[in-house]
Design a protein around this motif. Structure first.
Motif, short mmCIF file in Angstrom:
data_model
loop_
_atom_site.label_atom_id
_atom_site.label_comp_id
_atom_site.label_asym_id
_atom_site.label_seq_id
_atom_site.Cartn_x
_atom_site.Cartn_y
_atom_site.Cartn_z
N VAL A 159 -5.20 -5.06 3.17
CA VAL A 159 -5.11 -3.88 2.29
C VAL A 159 -6.16 -2.86 2.68
N GLU A 160 -7.37 -3.33 2.94
CA GLU A 160 -8.47 -2.43 3.29
C GLU A 160 -8.19 -1.72 4.61
N THR A 161 -7.78 -2.45 5.64
CA THR A 161 -7.55 -1.84 6.94
C THR A 161 -6.32 -0.94 6.93
N THR A 162 -5.29 -1.31 6.17
CA THR A 162 -4.09 -0.47 6.09
C THR A 162 -4.40 0.85 5.41
N HIS A 210 -5.17 5.97 6.08
CA HIS A 210 -4.95 7.15 5.26
C HIS A 210 -6.27 7.75 4.78
N VAL A 211 -7.17 6.89 4.28
CA VAL A 211 -8.48 7.33 3.81
C VAL A 211 -9.44 6.16 3.94
N GLN A 212 -10.69 6.45 4.34
CA GLN A 212 -11.67 5.40 4.57
C GLN A 212 -12.28 4.96 3.25
N LEU A 213 -11.77 3.85 2.71
CA LEU A 213 -12.30 3.28 1.48
C LEU A 213 -12.61 1.81 1.72
N HIS A 214 -13.71 1.35 1.17
CA HIS A 214 -14.12 -0.03 1.35
C HIS A 214 -13.76 -0.87 0.13
N ALA A 215 -13.62 -2.15 0.34
CA ALA A 215 -13.34 -3.08 -0.77
C ALA A 215 -14.49 -3.06 -1.77
N ASN A 216 -14.14 -3.05 -3.05
CA ASN A 216 -15.17 -3.14 -4.08
C ASN A 216 -15.11 -4.51 -4.76
N VAL A 272 0.84 -1.21 0.00
CA VAL A 272 0.00 0.00 0.00
C VAL A 272 0.87 1.25 0.00
N ALA A 273 1.95 1.23 0.80
CA ALA A 273 2.85 2.38 0.86
C ALA A 273 3.48 2.65 -0.51
N ASP A 274 3.85 1.60 -1.22
CA ASP A 274 4.43 1.78 -2.55
C ASP A 274 3.45 2.44 -3.50
N HIS A 275 2.19 2.03 -3.44
CA HIS A 275 1.17 2.64 -4.31
C HIS A 275 0.99 4.12 -3.97
N LEU A 276 0.90 4.43 -2.71
CA LEU A 276 0.67 5.82 -2.31
C LEU A 276 1.89 6.68 -2.61
N ARG A 277 3.08 6.11 -2.41
CA ARG A 277 4.30 6.87 -2.68
C ARG A 277 4.41 7.22 -4.16
N ALA A 278 3.94 6.32 -5.01
CA ALA A 278 3.99 6.55 -6.46
C ALA A 278 2.83 7.40 -6.95
N GLY A 279 1.93 7.80 -6.03
CA GLY A 279 0.79 8.61 -6.42
C GLY A 279 -0.31 7.84 -7.10
N ARG A 280 -0.32 6.51 -6.89
CA ARG A 280 -1.36 5.67 -7.51
C ARG A 280 -2.45 5.35 -6.50
N ARG A 281 -3.66 5.17 -7.02
CA ARG A 281 -4.74 4.69 -6.17
C ARG A 281 -4.49 3.25 -5.79
N VAL A 282 -4.92 2.86 -4.61
CA VAL A 282 -4.83 1.46 -4.21
C VAL A 282 -5.94 0.71 -4.92
N PRO A 283 -5.60 -0.30 -5.75
CA PRO A 283 -6.64 -0.99 -6.54
C PRO A 283 -7.65 -1.71 -5.65
N GLY A 284 -8.88 -1.78 -6.16
CA GLY A 284 -9.90 -2.58 -5.49
C GLY A 284 -10.58 -1.93 -4.31
N LEU A 285 -10.38 -0.63 -4.14
CA LEU A 285 -10.99 0.07 -3.00
C LEU A 285 -11.83 1.24 -3.48
N GLY A 286 -13.01 1.40 -2.85
CA GLY A 286 -13.87 2.53 -3.12
C GLY A 286 -14.73 2.34 -4.35
N HIS A 287 -15.94 2.90 -4.29
CA HIS A 287 -16.86 2.89 -5.44
C HIS A 287 -17.71 4.14 -5.36
N ARG A 288 -17.80 4.85 -6.45
CA ARG A 288 -18.49 6.14 -6.47
C ARG A 288 -19.97 6.03 -6.14
#
Length: 409
Positions: free
Chosen positions: A334-337, A341-347, A286-302
């Motif tokens: 992944v979800e809890t980690t 940083h931000v409250q996103l749920h598994a999609n 998760v840290a690698d994704h955030l450090r690279a400015g990428r969204r963490v895959p599989g989390l959140g749904h509009r």
């Protein structure tokens, strides 16, 4: 024909319906609700309507049906309401728990539940689709294979241009198994019960099927049948509005599905989960994704402020499969980690990734499941659109290029 009365031009019922973009019966519904006034035409045959009043109602209807500039379609297929979603008013997760994919798909098309219904691919269509798919390069993706199979199946069907409801239903019941059976097998074919999930299993993994695992795959197919007007579904409705046959409409959906923001999203989640299991740490990944400015895959749904009900339902089934527990635990980590940083749920993409990782499937397996499943929903939307006024989706472009006249280049 339009009458020119003393108080302005008047329209017949048919003319009023055309201006409003509705059926004549709806015009009288507007009258009963007090939104239009009618007058008996001379001789008492039919009714007439004030043209200015009809035009004003048409403007109000267009404005009211397009909040915030968004294009809105009336549909009786899927309702998304807070943390749940419904197929024709029935909780979709409950349907997926109780019935199989083919049963739900057929019910969605017809309104009649036929227990134990099976879909069968015609020999000639399947042979044509397999020849076309086998001719593709080895590195061809699954969505490309499905699109080629759909085109080959269409060519083998001389009745494809018949848009009568029964003809479209017949095409739908043969197209889905043709798409599945045209895919190359990864391992040994397993007959199982003849259901789509059993037949799809051998196209996704070389692992031997277990009843619980195939049931999870069947449930994933059922959960993904439709989800309101996603990008691919809109593409299908545009094609159907132009009266493209159902094979062509499905091809339009497959084209839109291939984007990384739609059907391919589960592949990104699959790779992430594989990395978590390899490194033994969700935090590092998760840290690698955030450090690279990428969204963490599989989390959140509009569309869901809380958990995605499709993910929760599929997680529930996967929790009962011992082989899925490591991938499921990685997904929860992944979800809890990320929640720190931000409250996103598994999609549902993350849930599909758990299924594909746990069952030894490749990263693109989720996209294949998504495409096969959503074909049933696309057919349902095409059936709806065939009942609407053709070519009703004709937006007007707002030109922002150089003003004419310009010299020849």
């Amino acid at each position: 024909m339009t009458d020119q009365a003393a108080d302005g031009p008047r329209l017949t019922t048919r003319e009023a319906a055309e201006r409003l973009g509705v059926k004549p019966e709806t015009v009288y519904a507007y009258v009963s609700r007090g939104q239009l006034t009618s007058r008996r035409s001379p001789g008492g045959r039919g009714s007439t309507f004030d043209a200015q009043e009809v035009d004003a109602l048409a403007r109000r209807t267009r404005r009211d049906s397009q909040p915030s500039g968004d294009l809105v379609f009336r549909t009786g297929i899927t309702l998304i309401d807070k943390d749940r979603y419904y197929f024709r008013g029935v909780d979709a997760t409950e349907l997926a728990l109780r019935y199989h994919y083919e049963e739900i798909a057929d019910w969605l098309w017809t309104g009649t539940l036929r227990a134990g219904v099976r879909f069968t691919a015609p020999d000639d269509a399947l042979a044509a689709a397999r020849r076309a798919v086998d001719a593709l390069p080895a590195q061809t993706g699954s969505t490309d294979r499905l699109r080629v199979a759909a085109i080959a199946a269409a060519i083998a069907d001389p009745l494809r241009f018949d848009l009568d409801r029964d003809a479209v239903l017949g095409s739908a019941r043969t197209l889905i198994p043709t798409l599945v059976d045209a895919l190359p097998t990864v391992g040994r074919r397993h007959r199982g019960t003849g259901r789509i999930a059993w037949r799809l299993w051998s196209r996704l993994t070389a692992e031997s099927p277990h009843e619980e695992s195939v049931r999870a795959l069947d449930m994933a197919l059922s959960l993904l049948i439709d989800h309101d007007l996603a990008a691919s579904t809109l593409a299908v409705r545009v094609a159907a509005s132009a009266r493209a046959h159902p094979y062509a409409a499905v091809s339009a959906g497959l084209g839109a599905l291939e984007g990384p923001l739609h059907g391919a999203a589960s592949g990104l989640a699959h790779r992430m989960l594989s990395e978590v299991l390899e490194r033994g740490s969700a935090a590092a990944v998760v840290a690698d994704h955030l450090r690279a400015g990428r969204r963490v895959p599989g989390l959140g749904h509009r569309l869901y402020p809380g958990p995605d009900p499709r993910a929760e339902a599929l997680f529930g089934v996967l929790a009962g499969i011992p082989a899925a527990r490591p991938a499921l635990e990685a997904a929860r980590q992944v979800e809890t980690t990320t929640a720190r940083h931000v409250q996103l749920h598994a999609n549902v993409d993350l849930a599909l990734a758990v299924l594909s990782v746990a069952c030894g499937m490749p990263a693109e397996a989720g996209e294949t499941v998504f495409a096969v499943a959503r074909t049933a929903g696309w057919i349902a939307h095409a059936l709806e659109e065939y009942e609407e006024r053709p070519l009703r989706m004709r937006p007007r472009g707002q030109y922002n290029g150089p003003r004419p006249p310009r010299p020849l280049p």
